[in-house]
Design a protein around this motif. Structure first.
Motif, PDB file in Angstrom:
ATOM      1  N   ASP A  40       8.826 -10.182  -6.077  1.00 40.00           N
ATOM      2  CA  ASP A  40       8.488  -8.865  -6.633  1.00 40.00           C
ATOM      3  C   ASP A  40       7.114  -8.386  -6.170  1.00 40.00           C
ATOM      4  OD1 ASP A  40      10.905  -8.764  -7.926  1.00 40.00           O
ATOM      5  OD2 ASP A  40      10.116  -9.342  -9.898  1.00 40.00           O
ATOM      6  N   ALA A  41       6.178  -9.322  -6.044  1.00 43.77           N
ATOM      7  CA  ALA A  41       4.835  -8.958  -5.568  1.00 43.77           C
ATOM      8  C   ALA A  41       4.904  -8.492  -4.121  1.00 43.77           C
ATOM      9  CB  ALA A  41       3.882 -10.143  -5.699  1.00 43.77           C
ATOM     10  N   LEU A  42       5.714  -9.173  -3.292  1.00 42.62           N
ATOM     11  CA  LEU A  42       5.867  -8.759  -1.889  1.00 42.62           C
ATOM     12  C   LEU A  42       6.494  -7.376  -1.800  1.00 42.62           C
ATOM     13  CD1 LEU A  42       7.031 -12.049  -0.155  1.00 42.62           C
ATOM     14  CD2 LEU A  42       4.850 -10.870   0.121  1.00 42.62           C
ATOM     15  N   ILE A  43       7.473  -7.105  -2.654  1.00 43.28           N
ATOM     16  CA  ILE A  43       8.094  -5.782  -2.665  1.00 43.28           C
ATOM     17  C   ILE A  43       7.071  -4.729  -3.081  1.00 43.28           C
ATOM     18  CG2 ILE A  43       9.837  -4.356  -3.820  1.00 43.28           C
ATOM     19  CD1 ILE A  43      11.617  -6.896  -3.900  1.00 43.28           C
ATOM     20  N   ALA A  44       6.241  -5.076  -4.066  1.00 37.13           N
ATOM     21  CA  ALA A  44       5.199  -4.138  -4.512  1.00 37.13           C
ATOM     22  C   ALA A  44       4.197  -3.861  -3.396  1.00 37.13           C
ATOM     23  CB  ALA A  44       4.492  -4.683  -5.747  1.00 37.13           C
ATOM     24  N   PHE A  45       3.778  -4.907  -2.671  1.00 40.81           N
ATOM     25  CA  PHE A  45       2.864  -4.709  -1.536  1.00 40.81           C
ATOM     26  C   PHE A  45       3.515  -3.834  -0.477  1.00 40.81           C
ATOM     27  CE2 PHE A  45       0.509  -8.664  -2.794  1.00 40.81           C
ATOM     28  CZ  PHE A  45      -0.764  -8.115  -2.808  1.00 40.81           C
ATOM     29  N   SER A  46       4.768  -4.137  -0.167  1.00 41.25           N
ATOM     30  CA  SER A  46       5.488  -3.396   0.862  1.00 41.25           C
ATOM     31  C   SER A  46       5.630  -1.924   0.490  1.00 41.25           C
ATOM     32  CB  SER A  46       6.869  -4.031   1.066  1.00 41.25           C
ATOM     33  OG  SER A  46       7.588  -3.340   2.040  1.00 41.25           O
ATOM     34  N   GLU A  47       6.026  -1.653  -0.748  1.00 41.38           N
ATOM     35  CA  GLU A  47       6.176  -0.270  -1.205  1.00 41.38           C
ATOM     36  C   GLU A  47       4.834   0.459  -1.214  1.00 41.38           C
ATOM     37  OE1 GLU A  47       8.911   1.899  -2.158  1.00 41.38           O
ATOM     38  OE2 GLU A  47       9.554   0.411  -0.711  1.00 41.38           O
ATOM     39  N   SER A  48       3.793  -0.232  -1.647  1.00 36.15           N
ATOM     40  CA  SER A  48       2.459   0.371  -1.670  1.00 36.15           C
ATOM     41  C   SER A  48       2.016   0.754  -0.263  1.00 36.15           C
ATOM     42  CB  SER A  48       1.439  -0.598  -2.274  1.00 36.15           C
ATOM     43  OG  SER A  48       1.784  -0.922  -3.591  1.00 36.15           O
ATOM     44  N   ALA A  49       2.239  -0.141   0.680  1.00 35.87           N
ATOM     45  CA  ALA A  49       1.868   0.134   2.072  1.00 35.87           C
ATOM     46  C   ALA A  49       2.681   1.293   2.634  1.00 35.87           C
ATOM     47  CB  ALA A  49       2.059  -1.118   2.925  1.00 35.87           C
ATOM     48  N   ARG A  50       3.969   1.324   2.324  1.00 36.64           N
ATOM     49  CA  ARG A  50       4.838   2.399   2.805  1.00 36.64           C
ATOM     50  C   ARG A  50       4.381   3.750   2.252  1.00 36.64           C
ATOM     51  NH1 ARG A  50       8.861   5.376   1.284  1.00 36.64           N
ATOM     52  NH2 ARG A  50       8.982   4.481  -0.791  1.00 36.64           N
ATOM     53  N   ILE A  51       4.085   3.792   0.967  1.00 37.13           N
ATOM     54  CA  ILE A  51       3.633   5.035   0.345  1.00 37.13           C
ATOM     55  C   ILE A  51       2.293   5.466   0.930  1.00 37.13           C
ATOM     56  CG2 ILE A  51       2.825   6.035  -1.838  1.00 37.13           C
ATOM     57  CD1 ILE A  51       5.058   4.277  -3.176  1.00 37.13           C
ATOM     58  N   PHE A  52       1.398   4.500   1.144  1.00 33.70           N
ATOM     59  CA  PHE A  52       0.096   4.817   1.734  1.00 33.70           C
ATOM     60  C   PHE A  52       0.269   5.403   3.139  1.00 33.70           C
ATOM     61  CE2 PHE A  52      -3.633   3.591   4.280  1.00 33.70           C
ATOM     62  CZ  PHE A  52      -4.621   4.248   3.564  1.00 33.70           C
ATOM     63  N   ILE A  53       1.154   4.814   3.926  1.00 40.66           N
ATOM     64  CA  ILE A  53       1.411   5.305   5.284  1.00 40.66           C
ATOM     65  C   ILE A  53       1.953   6.734   5.231  1.00 40.66           C
ATOM     66  CG2 ILE A  53       2.891   5.016   7.322  1.00 40.66           C
ATOM     67  CD1 ILE A  53       2.609   1.943   6.821  1.00 40.66           C
ATOM     68  N   HIS A  54       2.854   7.004   4.307  1.00 45.94           N
ATOM     69  CA  HIS A  54       3.407   8.356   4.168  1.00 45.94           C
ATOM     70  C   HIS A  54       2.317   9.355   3.797  1.00 45.94           C
ATOM     71  CE1 HIS A  54       7.974   8.023   4.116  1.00 45.94           C
ATOM     72  NE2 HIS A  54       7.545   6.820   4.444  1.00 45.94           N
ATOM     73  N   TYR A  55       1.493   8.988   2.836  1.00 48.98           N
ATOM     74  CA  TYR A  55       0.427   9.867   2.369  1.00 48.98           C
ATOM     75  C   TYR A  55      -0.591  10.128   3.476  1.00 48.98           C
ATOM     76  CZ  TYR A  55      -3.235  11.598  -0.825  1.00 48.98           C
ATOM     77  OH  TYR A  55      -4.190  12.337  -1.461  1.00 48.98           O
ATOM     78  N   LEU A  56      -0.993   9.065   4.163  1.00 49.06           N
ATOM     79  CA  LEU A  56      -1.956   9.196   5.249  1.00 49.06           C
ATOM     80  C   LEU A  56      -1.387  10.021   6.396  1.00 49.06           C
ATOM     81  CD1 LEU A  56      -4.705   8.391   6.483  1.00 49.06           C
ATOM     82  CD2 LEU A  56      -3.612   6.308   7.324  1.00 49.06           C
ATOM     83  N   SER A  57      -0.141   9.783   6.770  1.00 44.76           N
ATOM     84  CA  SER A  57       0.448  10.532   7.887  1.00 44.76           C
ATOM     85  C   SER A  57       0.648  12.003   7.527  1.00 44.76           C
ATOM     86  CB  SER A  57       1.753   9.896   8.356  1.00 44.76           C
ATOM     87  OG  SER A  57       2.701   9.870   7.323  1.00 44.76           O
ATOM     88  N   ALA A  58       1.005  12.295   6.276  1.00 42.53           N
ATOM     89  CA  ALA A  58       1.154  13.687   5.861  1.00 42.53           C
ATOM     90  C   ALA A  58      -0.189  14.407   5.892  1.00 42.53           C
ATOM     91  CB  ALA A  58       1.756  13.759   4.462  1.00 42.53           C
ATOM     92  N   THR A  59      -1.241  13.729   5.445  1.00 43.45           N
ATOM     93  CA  THR A  59      -2.580  14.323   5.463  1.00 43.45           C
ATOM     94  C   THR A  59      -3.052  14.529   6.901  1.00 43.45           C
ATOM     95  OG1 THR A  59      -3.059  13.195   3.372  1.00 43.45           O
ATOM     96  CG2 THR A  59      -4.939  14.084   4.590  1.00 43.45           C
ATOM     97  N   ALA A  60      -2.836  13.537   7.758  1.00 45.59           N
ATOM     98  CA  ALA A  60      -3.217  13.665   9.168  1.00 45.59           C
ATOM     99  C   ALA A  60      -2.423  14.781   9.841  1.00 45.59           C
ATOM    100  CB  ALA A  60      -2.998  12.341   9.892  1.00 45.59           C
TER     101      ALA A  60
END
Length: 146
Positions: A40-60
């Motif tokens: 569950d922790a790995l899934i949480a890390f993975s989802e957090s990273a995915r969301i961060f990438i989406h947010y960063l790419s949308a802002t860029a």
């Protein structure tokens, strides 16, 4: 009860890579500790990273559009990091990017030299009299077989 995947498979980060990154970072912080990371922790890390990438790419992407360009570049990502208040990542990211470019510049130069060498070798083979003789010999062998 099984949970359904909400995220398309193409957008998922590979669990093995996420696990390795998490374990490497934790072992850096506490080298003497032996630990396990729950699924569950790995899934949480993975989802957090995915969301961060989406947010960063949308802002860029927004920054790129404001500049009336259609191609995003590294500077757009750096500006986006600053805009979403992660400016402490900019310096290490620039250093990492410079190191990556240096490594790949050497690899590209080697590959380019190798391709040039292959082109020269092929041209020499085509123009050398030995290859012309081989072609005649192969044609003669084929005629004998028939």
């Amino acid at each position: 009860m099984e949970t359904e995947k909400v995220v398309p498979e193409a957008e998922e980060l590979q669990r093995a890579i996420v696990r390795r990154i998490v374990k490497d970072k934790i072992s850096e912080c506490s080298p003497d500790a032996d630990f396990n990371v729950h699924k569950d922790a790995l899934i949480a890390f993975s989802e957090s990273a995915r969301i961060f990438i989406h947010y960063l790419s949308a802002t860029a992407n927004d920054i790129c559009k404001e500049s009336k360009r259609s191609t995003m570049n590294a500077d757009d990502v750096f500006k986006a990091l600053d805009e979403i208040e992660f400016s402490e990542f900019i310096a290490p990211l620039k250093a990492s990017l410079d190191e990556f470019k240096k490594k790949n510049t050497g690899k590209k130069a080697e590959a380019s030299k190798e391709r040039e060498g292959n082109k020269k070798r092929k041209l020499e083979e085509k123009s050398s009299p030995k290859s012309a003789g081989k072609n005649k010999q192969v044609k003669g062998d084929k005629a004998k077989e028939q």
